[in-house]
Design a protein around this motif. Structure first.
Motif, PDB file in Angstrom:
ATOM      1  N   GLY A 178      35.406  54.719  41.543  1.00 18.38           N
ATOM      2  CA  GLY A 178      36.185  54.214  42.670  1.00 18.38           C
ATOM      3  C   GLY A 178      35.231  53.859  43.794  1.00 18.38           C
ATOM      4  N   THR A 179      35.400  52.674  44.358  1.00 22.62           N
ATOM      5  CA  THR A 179      34.465  52.219  45.389  1.00 22.62           C
ATOM      6  C   THR A 179      35.222  51.549  46.526  1.00 22.62           C
ATOM      7  OG1 THR A 179      32.811  51.802  43.675  1.00 22.62           O
ATOM      8  CG2 THR A 179      32.451  50.722  45.790  1.00 22.62           C
ATOM      9  N   GLN A 180      34.821  51.876  47.749  1.00 19.36           N
ATOM     10  CA  GLN A 180      35.301  51.140  48.920  1.00 19.36           C
ATOM     11  C   GLN A 180      34.136  51.002  49.876  1.00 19.36           C
ATOM     12  OE1 GLN A 180      39.097  52.220  50.837  1.00 19.36           O
ATOM     13  NE2 GLN A 180      39.321  53.793  49.274  1.00 19.36           N
ATOM     14  N   SER A 255      31.499  57.407  31.392  1.00 18.22           N
ATOM     15  CA  SER A 255      32.419  56.281  31.570  1.00 18.22           C
ATOM     16  C   SER A 255      32.346  55.740  33.001  1.00 18.22           C
ATOM     17  CB  SER A 255      33.833  56.666  31.171  1.00 18.22           C
ATOM     18  OG  SER A 255      34.230  57.799  31.851  1.00 18.22           O
ATOM     19  N   ALA A 256      31.438  56.253  33.831  1.00 19.67           N
ATOM     20  CA  ALA A 256      31.176  55.607  35.121  1.00 19.67           C
ATOM     21  C   ALA A 256      30.275  54.386  34.937  1.00 19.67           C
ATOM     22  CB  ALA A 256      30.512  56.588  36.088  1.00 19.67           C
ATOM     23  N   VAL A 257      29.577  54.305  33.774  1.00 16.74           N
ATOM     24  CA  VAL A 257      28.718  53.138  33.551  1.00 16.74           C
ATOM     25  C   VAL A 257      29.013  52.399  32.247  1.00 16.74           C
ATOM     26  CG1 VAL A 257      26.794  53.962  34.963  1.00 16.74           C
ATOM     27  CG2 VAL A 257      26.853  54.530  32.531  1.00 16.74           C
ATOM     28  N   LEU A 299      21.544  53.618  38.936  1.00 12.29           N
ATOM     29  CA  LEU A 299      22.457  52.685  39.608  1.00 12.29           C
ATOM     30  C   LEU A 299      21.847  52.251  40.934  1.00 12.29           C
ATOM     31  CD1 LEU A 299      25.873  54.524  39.257  1.00 12.29           C
ATOM     32  CD2 LEU A 299      24.949  52.714  37.807  1.00 12.29           C
ATOM     33  N   ARG A 300      22.443  51.189  41.522  1.00 11.86           N
ATOM     34  CA  ARG A 300      21.961  50.631  42.809  1.00 11.86           C
ATOM     35  C   ARG A 300      20.450  50.424  42.698  1.00 11.86           C
ATOM     36  NH1 ARG A 300      26.845  52.907  44.825  1.00 11.86           N
ATOM     37  NH2 ARG A 300      27.898  52.582  42.838  1.00 11.86           N
ATOM     38  N   CYS A 301      20.076  49.660  41.699  1.00 12.73           N
ATOM     39  CA  CYS A 301      18.654  49.523  41.388  1.00 12.73           C
ATOM     40  C   CYS A 301      18.268  48.067  41.182  1.00 12.73           C
ATOM     41  CB  CYS A 301      18.328  50.330  40.130  1.00 12.73           C
ATOM     42  SG  CYS A 301      19.186  49.730  38.676  1.00 12.73           S
TER      43      CYS A 301
HETATM   44  C1  LIG Z   1      28.369  50.870  37.788  1.00 14.46           C
HETATM   45  C2  LIG Z   1      28.124  51.120  39.068  1.00 14.46           C
HETATM   46  O1  LIG Z   1      28.790  52.092  39.798  1.00 14.46           O
HETATM   47  C3  LIG Z   1      29.570  53.075  39.145  1.00 14.46           C
HETATM   48  C4  LIG Z   1      29.499  54.303  39.966  1.00 14.46           C
HETATM   49  C5  LIG Z   1      30.400  54.533  40.977  1.00 14.46           C
HETATM   50  C6  LIG Z   1      31.535  53.726  41.124  1.00 14.46           C
HETATM   51  C7  LIG Z   1      31.808  52.754  40.225  1.00 14.46           C
HETATM   52  C8  LIG Z   1      33.018  51.896  40.378  1.00 14.46           C
HETATM   53  O2  LIG Z   1      33.788  52.095  41.348  1.00 14.46           O
HETATM   54  O3  LIG Z   1      33.228  50.994  39.598  1.00 14.46           O
HETATM   55  C9  LIG Z   1      30.995  52.572  38.989  1.00 14.46           C
HETATM   56  O4  LIG Z   1      31.628  53.235  37.949  1.00 14.46           O
HETATM   57  C10 LIG Z   1      27.090  50.381  39.808  1.00 14.46           C
HETATM   58  O5  LIG Z   1      26.838  50.709  40.965  1.00 14.46           O
HETATM   59  O6  LIG Z   1      26.467  49.466  39.226  1.00 14.46           O
END
Ligand SMILES: C=C(O[C@H]1C=CC=C(C(=O)O)[C@@H]1O)C(=O)O
Length: 350
Positions: A178-180, A255-257, A299-301
């Motif tokens: 989850g991202t904001q 499953s975050a990546v 990540l963030r790379c």
């Molecule tokens: C796959 C990435 O973030 C992951 C980590 C945190 C939130 C994420 C999201 O909200 O999609 C991703 O799963 C990335 O930064 O390239």
């Protein structure tokens, strides 16, 4: 700082090194090899650099490296300048169409979640030392590194995601999703809560056989630079019959990546992303150094190419986002642009 000079000197001699700082720590660590041997990771203690899938997993072995530490003390001007990345219409079009394809597959029941990514290429010569100094002070809560091997390349990043911390059989990891964009009043929608819960369930499921006393914290908001994520902390005691590497292999890629179920999501990625992730979304960090393992998801790379002989000077930034049945292609594309700013903010060009 002495370690920055030592890294410059190793780079000029085309010798491997890594500089890194752990989250919320003011100590810079360095591993330096005295020759350019490429050591494949076979569970030796050292600094590990492992790919997303099927590339060489590299280690700077503890026994083959000079290892140093020093206090972080950087003074640089203007830590907040942001290089604007020009919007690439073709990249936008192709990323959105893969997202729509993924949503269609999710609706058909092929998988539940997939993480899709893209590479943003910028044709500029990066000053890696100045950029790394900016990265170090801009993201104090992240794992901040720059890694170089002449036979592999140079990578730099500030990752918010711990893959595994193992200390005396205590195992810790996180479920991050989850991202904001950061603001004072963060509210999480159901889509993001579901996405994060999927990551938590996946990890619990994968490590269930390996650990006792599995515990999961409440979910909370975690700040990562200009972004925030939903996070929960997961821990347990590694059962005596299992090795550290077995549990690491069980959770990577989370499953975050990648996605879930793992195989179906990975197949979709390999078939549709149209580029090789290499070390993006792999993992890196200390493996069994002073009886501690401390690994992070890459990540963030970015991958930095500084090769005047081949006239190849550029930087590739890698960004991805989790796709579920409720994903909107436009919003997901914007999310990747926002994630790219983590790196764009710190790049210094020559
Ligand atoms: C796959 C990435 O973030 C992951 C980590 C945190 C939130 C994420 C999201 O909200 O999609 C991703 O799963 C990335 O930064 O390239």
């Amino acid at each position: 700082m002495k370690l920055l000079d030592k890294a410059t000197s190793n780079f000029n001699k085309q010798l491997p090194f890594v500089l890194y700082a752990k989250p919320n720590e003011q100590i810079l660590h360095g591993f330096f090899q005295e020759n350019d041997a490429l050591h494949v990771f076979e569970n030796q203690s050292g600094f590990v650099f492992s790919s997303f899938y099927n590339q060489t997993n590299v280690v700077f072995p503890e026994s083959e490296s000079e290892i140093f530490q020093e206090e972080i003390n950087v003074e640089i001007e203007d830590a907040s300048a942001l290089i604007e990345n020009e919007l690439d219409e073709n990249a936008q079009y192709s990323f959105k169409s893969i997202v729509r394809k993924a949503v269609a597959e999710i609706e058909k029941g092929s998988f539940e979640k997939v993480v899709l990514s893209r590479k943003i290429e910028i044709s500029q010569t990066v000053d890696f030392i100045k950029s790394y100094q900016k990265l170090l002070i801009s993201y104090p809560t992240a794992f901040r590194y720059v890694w170089f091997h002449p036979k592999v390349g140079m990578w730099m990043g500030a990752t918010p995601e711990q893959l595994a911390k193992i200390n005396n059989k205590t195992f810790e990891t996180v479920a991050l999703a989850g991202t904001q964009v950061f603001s004072e009043n963060i509210l999480w929608q159901e889509k993001e809560q579901v996405e994060q819960q999927l990551v938590t369930d996946y990890i619990k499921n994968r490590i269930g056989n390996f650990v006792d006393n599995l515990a999961v914290s409440d979910t909370y908001t975690h700040r990562a630079g200009n972004l925030v994520h939903l996070k929960s902390d997961i821990s347990g005691e590694l059962k005596p019959s299992f090795s550290e590497i077995e549990v690491i292999q069980a959770i990577h890629p989370t499953s975050a990546v990648c996605g879930m179920p793992l195989q179906a999501a990975r197949n979709f990625i390999l078939e549709h992303e149209n580029y090789n992730r290499n070390y993006y979304s792999g993992f890196l960090g200390e493996f069994q150094i002073q009886e501690q393992t401390n690994l992070f998801v890459n990540l963030r790379c970015c991958e930095i190419f500084n090769d005047n002989i081949k006239n190849q000077n550029k930087v590739n930034i890698y960004v991805g986002c989790g796709i579920t049945k409720d994903s909107n292609a436009n919003k997901e594309f914007i999310e990747t642009e926002n994630k790219a700013k983590t790196i764009l903010r710190v790049l210094v060009f020559k």
